[in-house]
Design a protein around this motif. Structure first.
Motif, PDB file in Angstrom:
ATOM      1  N   ASP A  67       0.725  -1.105  -0.037  1.00  0.00           N
ATOM      2  CA  ASP A  67       0.033  -0.072   0.016  1.00  0.00           C
ATOM      3  C   ASP A  67       0.807   1.306  -0.114  1.00  0.00           C
ATOM      4  O   ASP A  67       0.498   2.219  -0.832  1.00  0.00           O
ATOM      5  CB  ASP A  67      -0.999   0.029   1.190  1.00  0.00           C
ATOM      6  CG  ASP A  67      -1.954   0.993   1.194  1.00  0.00           C
ATOM      7  OD1 ASP A  67      -2.669   1.296   0.291  1.00  0.00           O
ATOM      8  OD2 ASP A  67      -1.984   1.788   2.188  1.00  0.00           O
ATOM      9  N   ALA A  68       1.880   1.144   0.842  1.00  0.00           N
ATOM     10  CA  ALA A  68       2.867   2.313   0.741  1.00  0.00           C
ATOM     11  C   ALA A  68       3.453   2.678  -0.531  1.00  0.00           C
ATOM     12  O   ALA A  68       3.990   3.781  -0.680  1.00  0.00           O
ATOM     13  CB  ALA A  68       3.940   2.159   1.934  1.00  0.00           C
ATOM     14  N   THR A  69       3.694   1.824  -1.306  1.00  0.00           N
ATOM     15  CA  THR A  69       4.264   2.106  -2.633  1.00  0.00           C
ATOM     16  C   THR A  69       3.411   3.093  -3.404  1.00  0.00           C
ATOM     17  O   THR A  69       3.853   3.735  -4.351  1.00  0.00           O
ATOM     18  CB  THR A  69       4.697   0.991  -3.501  1.00  0.00           C
ATOM     19  OG1 THR A  69       3.332   0.147  -3.840  1.00  0.00           O
ATOM     20  CG2 THR A  69       5.591  -0.103  -2.701  1.00  0.00           C
ATOM     21  N   GLY A  70       2.216   3.074  -3.175  1.00  0.00           N
ATOM     22  CA  GLY A  70       1.200   3.746  -4.270  1.00  0.00           C
ATOM     23  C   GLY A  70       1.087   3.138  -5.383  1.00  0.00           C
ATOM     24  O   GLY A  70       0.758   3.790  -6.518  1.00  0.00           O
ATOM     25  N   CYS A  71       1.403   2.016  -5.694  1.00  0.00           N
ATOM     26  CA  CYS A  71       1.630   1.295  -6.965  1.00  0.00           C
ATOM     27  C   CYS A  71       0.161   1.129  -7.750  1.00  0.00           C
ATOM     28  O   CYS A  71      -0.800   0.797  -6.847  1.00  0.00           O
ATOM     29  CB  CYS A  71       2.415   0.003  -7.142  1.00  0.00           C
ATOM     30  SG  CYS A  71       1.229  -1.321  -6.019  1.00  0.00           S
ATOM     31  N   GLU A  72       0.292   1.276  -9.079  1.00  0.00           N
ATOM     32  CA  GLU A  72      -0.938   0.969  -9.638  1.00  0.00           C
ATOM     33  C   GLU A  72      -1.135  -0.656  -9.953  1.00  0.00           C
ATOM     34  O   GLU A  72      -2.220  -0.904 -10.357  1.00  0.00           O
ATOM     35  CB  GLU A  72      -0.722   1.637 -11.487  1.00  0.00           C
ATOM     36  CG  GLU A  72      -0.544   2.982 -11.170  1.00  0.00           C
ATOM     37  CD  GLU A  72       0.024   3.727 -12.492  1.00  0.00           C
ATOM     38  OE1 GLU A  72       0.006   2.801 -13.571  1.00  0.00           O
ATOM     39  OE2 GLU A  72       0.106   4.877 -12.508  1.00  0.00           O
ATOM     40  N   LYS A  73       0.111  -1.306 -10.056  1.00  0.00           N
ATOM     41  CA  LYS A  73      -0.172  -2.907 -10.331  1.00  0.00           C
ATOM     42  C   LYS A  73       0.965  -3.441  -9.385  1.00  0.00           C
ATOM     43  O   LYS A  73       2.263  -2.896  -9.351  1.00  0.00           O
ATOM     44  CB  LYS A  73       0.023  -3.459 -11.738  1.00  0.00           C
ATOM     45  CG  LYS A  73      -0.345  -4.613 -11.978  1.00  0.00           C
ATOM     46  CD  LYS A  73      -0.539  -5.169 -13.331  1.00  0.00           C
ATOM     47  CE  LYS A  73      -0.772  -6.266 -13.565  1.00  0.00           C
ATOM     48  NZ  LYS A  73      -1.138  -6.627 -15.055  1.00  0.00           N
ATOM     49  N   VAL A  74       0.698  -4.560  -8.731  1.00  0.00           N
ATOM     50  CA  VAL A  74       1.633  -5.462  -7.943  1.00  0.00           C
ATOM     51  C   VAL A  74       1.577  -6.814  -8.493  1.00  0.00           C
ATOM     52  O   VAL A  74       0.515  -7.200  -8.865  1.00  0.00           O
ATOM     53  CB  VAL A  74       1.200  -5.295  -6.282  1.00  0.00           C
ATOM     54  CG1 VAL A  74      -0.212  -5.923  -6.156  1.00  0.00           C
ATOM     55  CG2 VAL A  74       2.178  -6.138  -5.334  1.00  0.00           C
ATOM     56  N   TYR A  75       3.034  -7.238  -8.700  1.00  0.00           N
ATOM     57  CA  TYR A  75       3.347  -8.642  -9.174  1.00  0.00           C
ATOM     58  C   TYR A  75       3.953  -9.265  -8.148  1.00  0.00           C
ATOM     59  O   TYR A  75       4.799  -9.014  -7.457  1.00  0.00           O
ATOM     60  CB  TYR A  75       4.305  -8.498 -10.199  1.00  0.00           C
ATOM     61  CG  TYR A  75       3.955  -7.617 -11.277  1.00  0.00           C
ATOM     62  CD1 TYR A  75       3.249  -8.063 -12.658  1.00  0.00           C
ATOM     63  CD2 TYR A  75       4.227  -6.223 -11.288  1.00  0.00           C
ATOM     64  CE1 TYR A  75       2.991  -7.162 -13.590  1.00  0.00           C
ATOM     65  CE2 TYR A  75       4.025  -5.271 -12.304  1.00  0.00           C
ATOM     66  CZ  TYR A  75       3.175  -5.910 -13.418  1.00  0.00           C
ATOM     67  OH  TYR A  75       2.870  -4.923 -14.606  1.00  0.00           O
ATOM     68  N   LEU A  76       3.233 -10.639  -7.823  1.00  0.00           N
ATOM     69  CA  LEU A  76       3.661 -11.738  -6.708  1.00  0.00           C
ATOM     70  C   LEU A  76       4.833 -12.732  -6.901  1.00  0.00           C
ATOM     71  O   LEU A  76       4.008 -13.306  -7.837  1.00  0.00           O
ATOM     72  CB  LEU A  76       2.495 -11.894  -5.928  1.00  0.00           C
ATOM     73  CG  LEU A  76       1.506 -10.681  -5.243  1.00  0.00           C
ATOM     74  CD1 LEU A  76       0.342 -11.367  -4.876  1.00  0.00           C
ATOM     75  CD2 LEU A  76       2.184  -9.991  -4.492  1.00  0.00           C
ATOM     76  N   THR A  77       5.679 -12.802  -6.881  1.00  0.00           N
ATOM     77  CA  THR A  77       6.590 -13.723  -7.170  1.00  0.00           C
ATOM     78  C   THR A  77       6.867 -14.988  -6.518  1.00  0.00           C
ATOM     79  O   THR A  77       7.009 -15.929  -7.152  1.00  0.00           O
ATOM     80  CB  THR A  77       8.126 -12.882  -7.216  1.00  0.00           C
ATOM     81  OG1 THR A  77       8.499 -12.602  -5.829  1.00  0.00           O
ATOM     82  CG2 THR A  77       8.393 -11.696  -8.202  1.00  0.00           C
ATOM     83  N   HIS A  78       6.771 -15.282  -5.297  1.00  0.00           N
ATOM     84  CA  HIS A  78       6.770 -16.502  -4.569  1.00  0.00           C
ATOM     85  C   HIS A  78       6.473 -16.358  -3.128  1.00  0.00           C
ATOM     86  O   HIS A  78       6.340 -15.406  -2.441  1.00  0.00           O
ATOM     87  CB  HIS A  78       8.316 -16.739  -4.440  1.00  0.00           C
ATOM     88  CG  HIS A  78       9.251 -15.864  -3.758  1.00  0.00           C
ATOM     89  ND1 HIS A  78       9.669 -14.704  -4.241  1.00  0.00           N
ATOM     90  CD2 HIS A  78       9.971 -16.119  -2.581  1.00  0.00           C
ATOM     91  CE1 HIS A  78      10.430 -14.093  -3.413  1.00  0.00           C
ATOM     92  NE2 HIS A  78      10.730 -14.829  -2.448  1.00  0.00           N
ATOM     93  N   GLY A  79       5.705 -17.390  -2.602  1.00  0.00           N
ATOM     94  CA  GLY A  79       5.078 -17.759  -1.473  1.00  0.00           C
ATOM     95  C   GLY A  79       3.657 -18.009  -1.818  1.00  0.00           C
ATOM     96  O   GLY A  79       3.454 -18.963  -2.794  1.00  0.00           O
TER      97      GLY A  79
END
Length: 363
Positions: free
Chosen positions: A290-302
């Protein structure tokens, strides 16, 4: 439609404009490395770029490599792409990689945690348009307690063992966890003795200028009874080996985020489980994203599938991607997602006594 600045390939995360990869798992010409754990820093690249506190550990682990190191916030340009490193808080020298090109900003988190552990440079949120994040502990069951509480329990357990004439063996990954444990032990209780793998890592960090509490390497000449009166800091690979058994009788404690789950404790045959992770917990992941203010998040592992679904449900634009990350001590030994869901209500308090181990298992 413009091509994205970063793409996910069979070699790793690739920046075509800059002609470099981030944490590639196959040999490439130019690699930017988030940290020195083996699932992010592979041997065989022609050129490496990393934070300067990773320098000596990378050379120790990978041998003589062509390595360029920078400070946090320092800028490197590659074919018009601006590269800078920011603290990830995961282990000493870990970094998030920030890329900017023509006003577009991407951040690759590597592994990270949001709690200040007192030895790694604390995690710093970085504003961006696209955020590539891990989610090793991306399930609600994983909620960490402050580390001061964990180490109160660790030190109490150690003192109790000393009072009862029982040796103390505490297990943690050789880079990151071991140093975090070391810096938070109550040295008024006794000395800290180290397995060679951990001491080699400590020595590399000390060569890099990192100040660590004193330790003594265990060798064939180390007086057994003196070692047994201190605390023995060992890597997961030593569990169940003749090296570890020679300190019997001992109490064996394991430090990992997976200690929140009963099944993980049973598999390690530990007497005590201390819930101590160098990865962000559920709340930490959400707050960091949330703190990044990103438009899109990509989840790599877990827990990528379930965490992606959750983020999309609460209003983020999230996408699951497949990488080869997650082979460090914590990530590689994760239970199946179904097991975690089934055992949610069985999470234990930090350091809960597991009783005497019935078996020994090599990790």
């Amino acid at each position: 439609m413009a091509k994205p600045l970063l793409e996910f390939t069979d070699k790793g995360i690739y920046c075509e404009q800059g002609k470099f990869y981030i944490d590639p798992w196959k040999p490439v010409d130019d690699a930017v490395i988030t940290h020195a754990h083996a699932d992010h820093a592979y041997w065989g690249h022609k050129h490496y770029l990393a934070h300067h506190l990773s320098r000596e550990v990378l050379l120790y682990r990978l041998g003589e490599i062509e390595l360029q190191t920078v400070e946090y916030g320092e800028t490197v340009m590659k074919n018009g792409v601006q590269i800078s490193l920011f603290p990830a808080g995961h282990v000493i020298g870990s970094a998030q990689i920030r890329l900017e090109y023509k006003g577009e900003v991407w951040v690759v988190s590597g592994d990270y945690k949001t709690e200040d552990d007192g030895i790694s440079t604390p995690f710093e949120p970085v504003r961006c348009h696209h955020f590539i994040s891990e989610c090793t502990f991306g399930m609600p069951v994983y909620q960490w307690k402050p580390q001061v509480k964990i180490f109160e329990d660790v030190n109490s357990w150690w003192q109790n063992n000393v009072d009862n004439g029982v040796a103390t063996v505490i297990v943690g990954y050789s880079l990151g966890k071991a140093q975090r444990i070391l810096q938070n032990l109550d040295l008024s209780i006794g000395k800290v003795y180290t397995h060679g793998v951990i001491e080699n890592t400590n020595e590399a960090l000390r060569r890099n200028g990192v100040i660590l509490n004193p330790t003594e390497r265990i060798t064939i000449d180390s007086p057994k009874e003196e070692v047994r009166r201190g605390i023995i800091l060992a890597p997961p690979s030593s569990v169940g080996t003749p090296w570890m058994r020679k300190f019997q009788p001992y109490s064996f404690g394991y430090c990992s985020g997976w200690m929140a789950i009963r099944g993980a404790k049973r598999r390690r045959a530990a007497d005590r489980g201390f819930i101590l992770s160098d990865h962000a917990d559920w709340d930490g992941l959400i707050s960091a994203i949330d703190a990044t203010g990103c438009e899109k998040v990509y989840l790599t592992h877990g827990y990528t599938a379930s965490f992606t679904r959750y983020l999309n449900e609460i209003g983020f634009n999230a996408q699951e991607v497949h990488t080869l990350y997650g082979d460090d001590e914590e990530s590689a030994s994760s239970p199946a997602e179904g097991e975690v869901v089934e055992e949610k209500e069985k999470a234990l308090s930090p350091g809960e006594d597991l009783g005497e181990a019935k078996e020994e298992s090599a990790i």
